[in-house]
Motif scaffolding. Structure first.
Motif, PDB file in Angstrom:
ATOM      1  N   ASP A   7       0.840  -1.196   0.000  1.00 56.46           N
ATOM      2  CA  ASP A   7       0.000   0.000   0.000  1.00 56.46           C
ATOM      3  C   ASP A   7       0.881   1.255   0.000  1.00 56.46           C
ATOM      4  N   VAL A   8       0.246   2.398  -0.127  1.00 57.89           N
ATOM      5  CA  VAL A   8       0.978   3.658  -0.236  1.00 57.89           C
ATOM      6  C   VAL A   8       1.776   3.950   1.037  1.00 57.89           C
ATOM      7  N   SER A   9       1.298   3.507   2.176  1.00 61.19           N
ATOM      8  CA  SER A   9       2.082   3.679   3.415  1.00 61.19           C
ATOM      9  C   SER A   9       3.421   2.959   3.312  1.00 61.19           C
ATOM     10  N   CYS A  10       3.398   1.767   2.762  1.00 60.27           N
ATOM     11  CA  CYS A  10       4.650   1.012   2.575  1.00 60.27           C
ATOM     12  C   CYS A  10       5.563   1.719   1.580  1.00 60.27           C
ATOM     13  N   LEU A  11       4.981   2.209   0.499  1.00 63.83           N
ATOM     14  CA  LEU A  11       5.779   2.874  -0.528  1.00 63.83           C
ATOM     15  C   LEU A  11       6.390   4.180  -0.008  1.00 63.83           C
ATOM     16  N   ASN A  12       5.726   4.805   0.942  1.00 64.05           N
ATOM     17  CA  ASN A  12       6.225   6.046   1.537  1.00 64.05           C
ATOM     18  C   ASN A  12       7.302   5.824   2.590  1.00 64.05           C
ATOM     19  N   ILE A  23      10.714   3.012  12.316  1.00 65.55           N
ATOM     20  CA  ILE A  23      10.646   3.407  10.907  1.00 65.55           C
ATOM     21  C   ILE A  23      11.819   2.814  10.144  1.00 65.55           C
ATOM     22  N   ARG A  24      13.001   2.811  10.745  1.00 68.03           N
ATOM     23  CA  ARG A  24      14.171   2.198  10.103  1.00 68.03           C
ATOM     24  C   ARG A  24      13.954   0.714   9.861  1.00 68.03           C
ATOM     25  N   LEU A  25      13.386   0.010  10.850  1.00 71.63           N
ATOM     26  CA  LEU A  25      13.123  -1.428  10.700  1.00 71.63           C
ATOM     27  C   LEU A  25      12.077  -1.689   9.608  1.00 71.63           C
ATOM     28  N   GLU A  26      11.031  -0.881   9.589  1.00 69.53           N
ATOM     29  CA  GLU A  26      10.005  -1.035   8.556  1.00 69.53           C
ATOM     30  C   GLU A  26      10.585  -0.753   7.173  1.00 69.53           C
ATOM     31  N   THR A  27      11.464   0.244   7.071  1.00 72.66           N
ATOM     32  CA  THR A  27      12.115   0.546   5.795  1.00 72.66           C
ATOM     33  C   THR A  27      12.980  -0.625   5.350  1.00 72.66           C
ATOM     34  N   THR A  28      13.694  -1.217   6.284  1.00 76.85           N
ATOM     35  CA  THR A  28      14.518  -2.389   5.958  1.00 76.85           C
ATOM     36  C   THR A  28      13.644  -3.524   5.427  1.00 76.85           C
ATOM     37  N   ALA A  29      12.511  -3.749   6.068  1.00 75.16           N
ATOM     38  CA  ALA A  29      11.596  -4.809   5.621  1.00 75.16           C
ATOM     39  C   ALA A  29      11.082  -4.529   4.210  1.00 75.16           C
ATOM     40  N   ILE A  30      10.714  -3.278   3.947  1.00 77.32           N
ATOM     41  CA  ILE A  30      10.234  -2.903   2.611  1.00 77.32           C
ATOM     42  C   ILE A  30      11.338  -3.112   1.578  1.00 77.32           C
ATOM     43  N   ASN A  31      12.560  -2.737   1.917  1.00 74.37           N
ATOM     44  CA  ASN A  31      13.686  -2.922   0.987  1.00 74.37           C
ATOM     45  C   ASN A  31      13.926  -4.395   0.689  1.00 74.37           C
ATOM     46  N   ILE A  32      13.795  -5.239   1.690  1.00 78.14           N
ATOM     47  CA  ILE A  32      13.961  -6.682   1.474  1.00 78.14           C
ATOM     48  C   ILE A  32      12.880  -7.194   0.535  1.00 78.14           C
ATOM     49  N   ILE A  33      11.664  -6.733   0.720  1.00 81.54           N
ATOM     50  CA  ILE A  33      10.569  -7.134  -0.179  1.00 81.54           C
ATOM     51  C   ILE A  33      10.885  -6.696  -1.600  1.00 81.54           C
ATOM     52  N   ARG A  64       8.882  10.508  -6.251  1.00 79.80           N
ATOM     53  CA  ARG A  64       9.729   9.404  -5.768  1.00 79.80           C
ATOM     54  C   ARG A  64       8.897   8.163  -5.475  1.00 79.80           C
ATOM     55  N   VAL A  65       7.719   8.364  -4.861  1.00 78.92           N
ATOM     56  CA  VAL A  65       6.851   7.234  -4.536  1.00 78.92           C
ATOM     57  C   VAL A  65       6.310   6.599  -5.817  1.00 78.92           C
ATOM     58  N   ARG A  66       5.977   7.407  -6.805  1.00 77.26           N
ATOM     59  CA  ARG A  66       5.482   6.870  -8.090  1.00 77.26           C
ATOM     60  C   ARG A  66       6.488   5.911  -8.714  1.00 77.26           C
ATOM     61  N   LEU A  67       7.773   6.191  -8.533  1.00 75.14           N
ATOM     62  CA  LEU A  67       8.807   5.326  -9.097  1.00 75.14           C
ATOM     63  C   LEU A  67       8.784   3.923  -8.485  1.00 75.14           C
ATOM     64  N   LEU A  68       8.171   3.786  -7.324  1.00 78.12           N
ATOM     65  CA  LEU A  68       8.110   2.485  -6.656  1.00 78.12           C
ATOM     66  C   LEU A  68       6.891   1.664  -7.063  1.00 78.12           C
TER      67      LEU A  68
END
Length: 77
Positions: A7-12, A23-33, A64-68
């Motif tokens: 969802d857009v929250s993840c992309l943001n 937030i850092r941990l969630e970003t790491t999880a999103i990057n792994i995905i 930037r979010v659109r690129l994702l």
């Protein structure tokens, strides 16, 4: 192949203030995905994601979010 909807929250999340541990941990999880997309999973989004992103007031962040987002053929109506 499994479809993954972010969802857009993840992309943001990667563009949020990374000083907070959560937030850092969630970003790491999103990057792994994102690293596993295409190889193991198919990234899909919805038209609602486009609407939510278009409503964002910060044009720089919006771009930037659109690129994702996935390829247009993987955006579900």
């Amino acid at each position: 192949m499994m479809k993954i909807y972010l969802d857009v929250s993840c992309l943001n999340r990667p563009f949020d203030d990374q000083l907070q541990t959560r937030i850092r941990l969630e970003t790491t999880a999103i990057n792994i995905i994102f690293e596993r997309l295409d190889a193991d999973w198919v990234h899909v989004a919805s038209q609602m994601s486009l609407i939510e992103i278009d409503a964002m007031p910060d044009i720089h962040r919006k771009n930037r979010v659109r690129l994702l987002l996935p390829e247009p053929e993987d955006i579900i109506e």
